[in-house]
Motif scaffolding. Structure first.
Motif, PDB file in Angstrom:
ATOM      1  N   LEU A 134       0.832  -1.210   0.000  1.00  0.00           N
ATOM      2  CA  LEU A 134       0.000   0.000   0.000  1.00  0.00           C
ATOM      3  C   LEU A 134       0.862   1.254   0.000  1.00  0.00           C
ATOM      4  N   THR A 135       2.011   1.201   0.660  1.00  0.00           N
ATOM      5  CA  THR A 135       2.956   2.323   0.606  1.00  0.00           C
ATOM      6  C   THR A 135       3.369   2.588  -0.836  1.00  0.00           C
ATOM      7  N   GLY A 136       3.746   1.518  -1.543  1.00  0.00           N
ATOM      8  CA  GLY A 136       4.156   1.660  -2.933  1.00  0.00           C
ATOM      9  C   GLY A 136       3.052   2.209  -3.814  1.00  0.00           C
ATOM     10  N   MET A 137       1.832   1.718  -3.626  1.00  0.00           N
ATOM     11  CA  MET A 137       0.708   2.176  -4.446  1.00  0.00           C
ATOM     12  C   MET A 137       0.437   3.659  -4.221  1.00  0.00           C
ATOM     13  N   VAL A 138       0.356   4.075  -2.958  1.00  0.00           N
ATOM     14  CA  VAL A 138       0.090   5.481  -2.654  1.00  0.00           C
ATOM     15  C   VAL A 138       1.246   6.358  -3.130  1.00  0.00           C
ATOM     16  N   GLY A 139       2.478   5.912  -2.891  1.00  0.00           N
ATOM     17  CA  GLY A 139       3.641   6.688  -3.294  1.00  0.00           C
ATOM     18  C   GLY A 139       3.738   6.863  -4.799  1.00  0.00           C
ATOM     19  N   LEU A 140       3.477   5.797  -5.557  1.00  0.00           N
ATOM     20  CA  LEU A 140       3.552   5.880  -7.015  1.00  0.00           C
ATOM     21  C   LEU A 140       2.460   6.772  -7.585  1.00  0.00           C
ATOM     22  N   VAL A 141       1.255   6.692  -7.015  1.00  0.00           N
ATOM     23  CA  VAL A 141       0.165   7.561  -7.475  1.00  0.00           C
ATOM     24  C   VAL A 141       0.509   9.018  -7.213  1.00  0.00           C
ATOM     25  N   LEU A 142       1.003   9.320  -6.016  1.00  0.00           N
ATOM     26  CA  LEU A 142       1.388  10.691  -5.691  1.00  0.00           C
ATOM     27  C   LEU A 142       2.504  11.184  -6.608  1.00  0.00           C
ATOM     28  N   LYS A 143       3.478  10.312  -6.848  1.00  0.00           N
ATOM     29  CA  LYS A 143       4.595  10.669  -7.725  1.00  0.00           C
ATOM     30  C   LYS A 143       4.096  11.026  -9.127  1.00  0.00           C
ATOM     31  N   ALA A 144       3.211  10.194  -9.669  1.00  0.00           N
ATOM     32  CA  ALA A 144       2.685  10.439 -11.009  1.00  0.00           C
ATOM     33  C   ALA A 144       1.880  11.734 -11.063  1.00  0.00           C
ATOM     34  N   VAL A 145       1.058  11.965 -10.037  1.00  0.00           N
ATOM     35  CA  VAL A 145       0.237  13.180 -10.007  1.00  0.00           C
ATOM     36  C   VAL A 145       1.114  14.425  -9.942  1.00  0.00           C
ATOM     37  N   ILE A 146       2.130  14.391  -9.093  1.00  0.00           N
ATOM     38  CA  ILE A 146       3.004  15.559  -8.935  1.00  0.00           C
ATOM     39  C   ILE A 146       3.803  15.825 -10.202  1.00  0.00           C
ATOM     40  N   GLU A 147       4.361  14.770 -10.791  1.00  0.00           N
ATOM     41  CA  GLU A 147       5.185  14.957 -11.989  1.00  0.00           C
ATOM     42  C   GLU A 147       4.364  15.419 -13.181  1.00  0.00           C
ATOM     43  N   ARG A 148       3.114  14.952 -13.279  1.00  0.00           N
ATOM     44  CA  ARG A 148       2.296  15.297 -14.443  1.00  0.00           C
ATOM     45  C   ARG A 148       1.465  16.560 -14.239  1.00  0.00           C
ATOM     46  N   ALA A 149       1.261  16.959 -13.010  1.00  0.00           N
ATOM     47  CA  ALA A 149       0.456  18.156 -12.743  1.00  0.00           C
ATOM     48  C   ALA A 149       1.334  19.319 -12.288  1.00  0.00           C
ATOM     49  N   VAL A 150       2.014  19.141 -11.166  1.00  0.00           N
ATOM     50  CA  VAL A 150       2.811  20.233 -10.601  1.00  0.00           C
ATOM     51  C   VAL A 150       4.033  20.539 -11.458  1.00  0.00           C
ATOM     52  N   LEU A 151       4.686  19.500 -11.990  1.00  0.00           N
ATOM     53  CA  LEU A 151       5.932  19.685 -12.743  1.00  0.00           C
ATOM     54  C   LEU A 151       5.745  19.507 -14.245  1.00  0.00           C
ATOM     55  N   ARG A 152       4.523  19.675 -14.730  1.00  0.00           N
ATOM     56  CA  ARG A 152       4.243  19.371 -16.142  1.00  0.00           C
ATOM     57  C   ARG A 152       4.975  20.305 -17.115  1.00  0.00           C
ATOM     58  N   GLU A 153       5.335  21.493 -16.663  1.00  0.00           N
ATOM     59  CA  GLU A 153       6.001  22.441 -17.547  1.00  0.00           C
ATOM     60  C   GLU A 153       7.494  22.158 -17.704  1.00  0.00           C
ATOM     61  N   ILE A 154       8.027  21.242 -16.890  1.00  0.00           N
ATOM     62  CA  ILE A 154       9.458  20.933 -16.923  1.00  0.00           C
ATOM     63  C   ILE A 154       9.673  19.651 -17.702  1.00  0.00           C
ATOM     64  N   PRO A 155      10.465  19.674 -18.783  1.00  0.00           N
ATOM     65  CA  PRO A 155      10.707  18.458 -19.575  1.00  0.00           C
ATOM     66  C   PRO A 155      11.395  17.385 -18.734  1.00  0.00           C
ATOM     67  N   ASN A 156      10.902  16.143 -18.855  1.00  0.00           N
ATOM     68  CA  ASN A 156      11.481  14.987 -18.158  1.00  0.00           C
ATOM     69  C   ASN A 156      11.612  15.225 -16.645  1.00  0.00           C
TER      70      ASN A 156
END
Length: 287
Positions: free
Chosen positions: A90-112
């Motif tokens: 469950l740690t992995g599932m929550v962590g991966l979801v948060l990681k994906a959300v942050i990278e695609r939403a908060v950091l979407r303007e930064i390449p890679n």
């Protein structure tokens, strides 16, 4: 990076690891004060290896109690293994979801963009310290007064695992502080909450190390002729830091663990709030 800088970071990590005050936040602030960039692959690997050193110190220190709690019989081991795996998954599932959300939403303007780009953000660290401080204070003041025979079942393990997953993307949100606080609020005895929290840390650390090693290697462009020497130069600071943090952790463990057992949990939360104010001040002055 000099040996003196590595020693300073290792000493801070070893001293702060067992306290629920986010050792990574302290190490990142110290690194910035020394002019180091905590978002680089070399630094994130060093931070993980510092955790590894203190992880081995924790294993040495808690081995006897773990042997009685987890390895007394095959039945006891299988039950503990099931609960730890539930929590870790469950740690992995929550962590991966948060990681994906942050990278695609908060950091979407930064390449890679990768989540590690946020690790040096003092504003975010201050907010995470504040959240951790509030949680610890609430757990210390209003947590259920559990007896030493309080049970830890599937429900409790799952909830603790999800709380641990919330900590992964945020430096400053103490993993041990959050998981032990969650255990206290669920009615788990302090000793069992501690044992379970640090057992989860031992399981969680190796895959995090593997990720950071892969990230470091991916960031390097090496020629065949210089590869061996260059890799040795990259990993040497991390290995030295791991050894030093192990020694610092062993020296600090007895005193830190003794203080933790005196029922002063909420005071760690007050410290987190003070630390958050200091970090926020550094953020405002543009450090």
């Amino acid at each position: 990076m000099t040996i003196l800088q590595i020693f300073a970071l290792a000493a801070v990590q070893g001293a702060a690891e067992l306290l629920p005050v986010s050792s990574s936040a302290h190490v990142i602030v110290i690194a910035k004060l020394m002019g180091l960039d905590p978002t680089t692959p070399e630094m994130t690997l060093l931070l993980v290896m510092l955790h590894t050193g203190t992880m081995f110190a924790v294993i040495c220190y808690f081995w006897r109690s773990w042997r009685e709690s987890f390895f007394a019989s095959r039945k006891q081991f299988m039950r503990a293994f099931k609960l730890i795996m539930i929590s870790t998954i469950l740690t992995g599932m929550v962590g991966l979801v948060l990681k994906a959300v942050i990278e695609r939403a908060v950091l979407r303007e930064i390449p890679n963009a990768e989540i590690e780009l946020l690790f040096g953000n003092l504003g975010l660290i201050s907010a995470a310290l504040t959240a951790a401080g509030v949680l610890i204070i609430v757990a210390g003041l209003y947590g259920k007064r559990a007896s030493t025979s309080a049970d830890l079942g599937v429900r409790e393990s799952a909830l603790i695992g999800m709380v641990q997953g919330l900590c992964l993307p945020f430096r400053g949100f103490s993993r041990s502080g959050a998981t032990i606080s969650a255990g206290l609020l669920l009615g788990i005895a302090r000793e069992k909450a501690e044992e379970f929290s640090f057992a989860l840390a031992v399981i969680l650390t190796p895959p995090v190390i593997a990720r950071e090693v892969w990230r470091l290697l991916k960031a390097q462009t090496l020629t065949t002729s210089t590869q061996g020497a260059h890799l040795a130069g990259l990993f040497f600071p991390s290995i030295v830091g791991m050894v030093l943090s192990f020694l610092a952790g062993l020296l600090a463990l007895r005193w830190l663990s003794s203080w933790l057992e005196k029922g002063r949990w909420q005071f760690f939360g007050f410290y987190c709030l003070v630390a958050a104010s200091v970090v926020f001040t550094f953020y405002r002055i543009g450090m």
